[in-house]
Scaffold this active site. Structure first.
Site, short mmCIF file in Angstrom:
data_model
loop_
_atom_site.label_atom_id
_atom_site.label_comp_id
_atom_site.label_asym_id
_atom_site.label_seq_id
_atom_site.Cartn_x
_atom_site.Cartn_y
_atom_site.Cartn_z
CD GLU A 64 -20.43 -12.38 -42.28
OE1 GLU A 64 -21.16 -12.00 -43.31
OE2 GLU A 64 -19.40 -12.32 -42.17
CG ASN A 65 -20.56 -18.33 -35.83
OD1 ASN A 65 -19.50 -19.27 -36.29
ND2 ASN A 65 -20.85 -18.33 -34.62
CB ALA A 66 -15.76 -19.01 -37.97
CB SER A 67 -19.96 -22.41 -37.91
OG SER A 67 -20.87 -23.15 -38.31
CD GLU A 75 -32.65 -8.59 -44.13
OE1 GLU A 75 -32.76 -8.39 -45.15
OE2 GLU A 75 -31.97 -9.33 -43.61
#
EC number: 3.5.4.5
Length: 160
Positions: A64-67, A75
């Protein structure tokens, strides 16, 4: 107007112990990959393992990323790595384990829409189906013999 019914076929196993041994090993690799997920925002961890026709097993976890749109699902992490490192190898099987850090997930979690589209692209590229197995952290495991069962009206290069 004409009504058209589209049928799909999946298989449901009661738990990991009901799977063939080679698939259990692949699911175990997916579980190991899940531990490497980086999901500080959703706290939803996903691990994927791919078996290639050359015997290699490729794993991936969600990142994940804050954006939010900049993150990548497990996958797609695995399948893009396989495509980059082994461009001529075919993906035979895909194992996915997913679940929340906030509760035990027992329902099988299928790939999201973006991942389904990516898997479809690789099935079309390699001209053979990919067996897909998916589950929550525990409980039932679902098997699809091809992405076509999960995304029957696929968008592909034939329409471009």
């Amino acid at each position: 107007m004409k009504e058209v019914n589209i049928a799909t076929k999946i298989y449901v196993f009661e738990n990991l112990n009901a799977l063939p041994k080679d698939v259990v090993k692949l699911m175990e690799k997916a579980a190991e990959a899940r531990k490497k997920a980086y999901a500080p925002y959703s706290q939803f961890l996903v691990g994927t393992a791919l078996l290639l026709d050359n015997g290699e097993v490729i794993t991936g976890s969600n990142q994940e990323n804050a954006s939010y749109p900049s993150g990548l699902c497990a996958e797609r992490t695995a399948i893009y790595y396989a495509g980059a490192q082994y461009p001529n190898a075919k993906v035979l099987k895909m194992a996915i384990i997913a679940g929340s850090q906030n509760k035990i997930t027992t329902a099988p979690i299928p790939p999201c829409g973006a991942c389904r589209q990516t898997i479809a692209e690789y099935e079309i590229k390699q001209e053979t189906p990919i067996e897909i197995y998916f589950m929550g952290e525990q409980g039932k495991v679902v098997k699809s013999n091809s992405l076509q069962n999960l995304l029957p009206l696929v968008f592909d290069k034939s329409v471009l």
